[in-house]
Scaffold this active site. Structure first.
Site, PDB file in Angstrom:
ATOM      1  CE1 TYR A   1      12.956  40.049 -19.432  1.00 53.69           C
ATOM      2  CE2 TYR A   1      13.236  38.635 -17.513  1.00 53.69           C
ATOM      3  CZ  TYR A   1      13.629  39.032 -18.779  1.00 53.69           C
ATOM      4  OH  TYR A   1      14.686  38.407 -19.386  1.00 53.69           O
TER       5      TYR A   1
ATOM      6  CG  ASN B   1      -2.860  37.725 -21.417  1.00 50.81           C
ATOM      7  OD1 ASN B   1      -2.297  38.807 -21.362  1.00 50.81           O
ATOM      8  ND2 ASN B   1      -2.216  36.607 -21.739  1.00 50.81           N
TER       9      ASN B   1
ATOM     10  CD  GLU C   1      -4.814  37.047 -15.846  1.00 47.87           C
ATOM     11  OE1 GLU C   1      -3.591  37.052 -15.641  1.00 47.87           O
ATOM     12  OE2 GLU C   1      -5.325  37.050 -16.982  1.00 47.87           O
TER      13      GLU C   1
ATOM     14  CD  GLN D   1      -1.950  35.472 -12.226  1.00 43.74           C
ATOM     15  OE1 GLN D   1      -2.941  34.999 -11.682  1.00 43.74           O
ATOM     16  NE2 GLN D   1      -1.898  35.654 -13.555  1.00 43.74           N
TER      17      GLN D   1
ATOM     18  CD  GLU E   1       1.097  40.462 -15.802  1.00 47.85           C
ATOM     19  OE1 GLU E   1       1.627  39.476 -16.364  1.00 47.85           O
ATOM     20  OE2 GLU E   1       0.012  40.946 -16.160  1.00 47.85           O
TER      21      GLU E   1
ATOM     22  CG  ASN F   1      -2.519  42.719 -19.076  1.00 49.39           C
ATOM     23  OD1 ASN F   1      -1.667  42.830 -18.198  1.00 49.39           O
ATOM     24  ND2 ASN F   1      -2.569  41.648 -19.880  1.00 49.39           N
ATOM     25  CD  GLU F   2       1.571  40.954 -20.776  1.00 49.94           C
ATOM     26  OE1 GLU F   2       1.110  40.062 -21.513  1.00 49.94           O
ATOM     27  OE2 GLU F   2       2.460  40.736 -19.930  1.00 49.94           O
TER      28      GLU F   2
END
Ligand code: AHR
Ligand code: AHR
Length: 501
Positions: A246, A75, A30, A351, A294, A175-176
């Site tokens: 998670y 994010n 990221e 990551q 993730e 994403n999320e």
């Protein structure tokens, strides 16, 4: 546990769970903290190649044998304008990244990422922005990456030096998006409809791409698992995978922490049930699989200050230091990937460098953290089919999960090479455990290799001054006779053996 107790592991190559998807050994990079900048891309480092990529980091990443790499967020993705990151570097804008309150220089973007993936031999897995991004932006990025030249975005790629399409196969639709912290967070119906339309346009550019829908950000979300059910019902025919995220936390309770595979399995089981339900409800003939894109241990560097960059470039964010117990949780997490390989097809550790990562860098040095080693062992030795091994092990008591077996085990069998690997975590903090391995249908002819990660202090960690406290060491190969072998597994250990059958 009594001293005399013994464990038995029964292995039968006929008891196949599923083929192991190689994509279970994937990573996530990221634009956050020092993952991209100072992690993989650092022109100021003495280790940088002519493109600014860190050669020492790339060597370590190659050893981990990552099959796919998710990018650019996280994010960060939900505020990212991908066109900022292409073209002449001196013309790319500096931006305020609102997700991590950092300065994004855009010196690394899509073309640099594709080059990086080629260098380390991994397949790109691109995210499209579903926060501030439109379905048109998402489709344009697919055109930029995958279309032959002759139209606007494909020609932009060619102008930037890449006439041939990149043919990116894997694409994450946002994403999320269930998280109120997400830039442009949507409710599930809004998200499902937008994702469906984005998926249609993306596939009209390239019918062969595989799409990943946003599932729940974790199993504690108030919207879990309804988010998953509704998003899947809206998008079932358009997507190939459903994502799950998670991060494992440790409330100073090592016994429970070391039993976390119970939680990982429950999360997969719920979503596997959701997939079956939606398939039935939509009367569909096709399948959708899980992408755990993730996952990692993350609890030490989790304060608000660890996540705010104070409007600087490449700030030190969530640079978690990993210890022995963390490595044992990572090992059993990957055991779960094998045990659930019938429904779980992609998994990306979050990551890959500096940001909650197996590797830490300074300008001139690199450190392999404890969790580097279980990832390396599993990514290299788990291939072929996952086997349903029968484990009889003594139990111990945990606050969070009640009684749990002292061993956490998975196994793989590659019919082509006729090799069998067994992966065993001993969760005991104090007891060595004799373990009898019993091969039921085939006789091992030789032990190819045996490795172990172990220690006496669950909190022991590697540091730049002392980098080899927790590593994988080759141990003496156990004797095998009559299809049986007994090994003494030390407390707090992860043991891997590979045999030829
Ligand atoms: O990996 C760090 C962050 O954790 C990611 O940006 C986000 O998707 C998740 O919440
Ligand atoms: O504030 C950061 C968010 O909080 C992370 O993205 C998410 O994983 C966590 O719950």
């Amino acid at each position: 546990m009594s001293q005399s107790s013994k464990a038995r592991i029964y292995i039968d190559t006929n008891r196949v769970i599923s083929e192991i998807s190689p994509l279970l050994f994937s990573g996530f990079a990221e634009h956050m903290g020092r993952c991209i900048y100072e992690g993989i891309y650092d022109p100021a480092s003495p280790h940088a190649d002519e493109n600014g990529l860190r050669t020492d980091v790339m060597d370590a990443l190659r050893d981990l044998n990552y099959r796919a790499m998710r990018y650019p967020g996280g994010n960060f993705l939900s505020g990212y304008r991908w066109e900022d990151g292409i073209g002449p570097k001196d013309q790319r804008p500096r931006r305020r990244d609102l997700a991590w309150q950092s300065i994004e220089t855009n010196q690394f973007g899509t073309d640099e990422f594709m080059h990086f993936c080629r260098e380390i031999g991994t397949a790109p897995m691109m995210g499209v922005n579903m926060g501030t991004g439109s379905i048109q932006d998402a489709a344009n990025l697919v055109e930029y990456c995958n279309s032959p030249t002759g139209t606007k975005y494909a020609d932009m790629r060619a102008q930037n030096g890449h006439a041939d399409p990149y043919n990116v196969d894997y694409w994450c639709i946002g994403n999320e998006m269930d998280g109120p912290w997400q830039i442009g967070h949507l409710d599930v119906v809004e998200y499902g409809k937008k994702a469906r339309e984005a998926a249609k346009m993306m596939r009209w550019h390239d019918k062969d791409i595989k799409l990943v829908l946003c599932g729940s950000s974790n199993s504690q979300m108030p919207t879990y698992p309804e988010w998953d059910r509704i998003a899947l019902e809206l998008c079932w025919e358009q997507v190939d995978y459903h994502s799950m995220h998670y991060y494992a936390t440790n409330n100073d309770d090592t016994d429970s922490f070391l039993a976390l595979s119970a939680e990982f399995e429950a999360f997969v089981d719920t979503l596997a049930g959701t997939l079956r339900y939606v398939k039935a409800k939509t009367r569909s003939k096709r399948d959708v699989y899980l992408s755990w894109d993730e996952w990692n241990v993350w609890y030490k560097a989790r304060l608000a200050d660890d996540m705010r960059g104070d409007w600087t470039e490449a700030p030190h964010l969530i640079e978690e230091v990993y210890n022995l117990e963390d490595a044992l949780v990572v090992a059993q997490w990957m055991n779960v990937f094998l045990r659930k390989s019938d429904v779980l097809k992609i998994a990306c550790i979050a990551q890959i460098v500096n940001v909650i990562a197996p590797i830490l860098t300074t300008t001139d040095a690199m450190l392999k953290q404890s969790i580097y080693y279980p990832i390396m062992l599993m990514s290299r030795l788990a291939h072929g089919n996952s086997l349903d091994v029968k484990v009889n092990a003594p139990m111990y008591n945990t606050k969070l999960f009640g009684d749990m077996p002292l061993l956490d085990v998975s196994s793989s069998h590659d019919a082509e090479t006729n090799t069998n690997a067994i992966f065993i975590v001993n969760r005991s903090q104090t007891e060595s455990l004799p373990v009898e391995l019993i091969w039921q249908d085939m006789m091992p002819t030789a032990v190819n290799s045996a490795y172990q990660i172990a220690g006496t202090d669950p909190k022991a960690a590697n540091s730049f001054d002392n980098p080899d406290v927790i590593t994988a060491v080759a141990i003496e190969k156990p004797d095998i006779s009559d299809g049986q072998s007994t090994m003494m597994l030390p407390p707090l250990s992860f043991t891997v053996i590979e045999v030829a059958l």
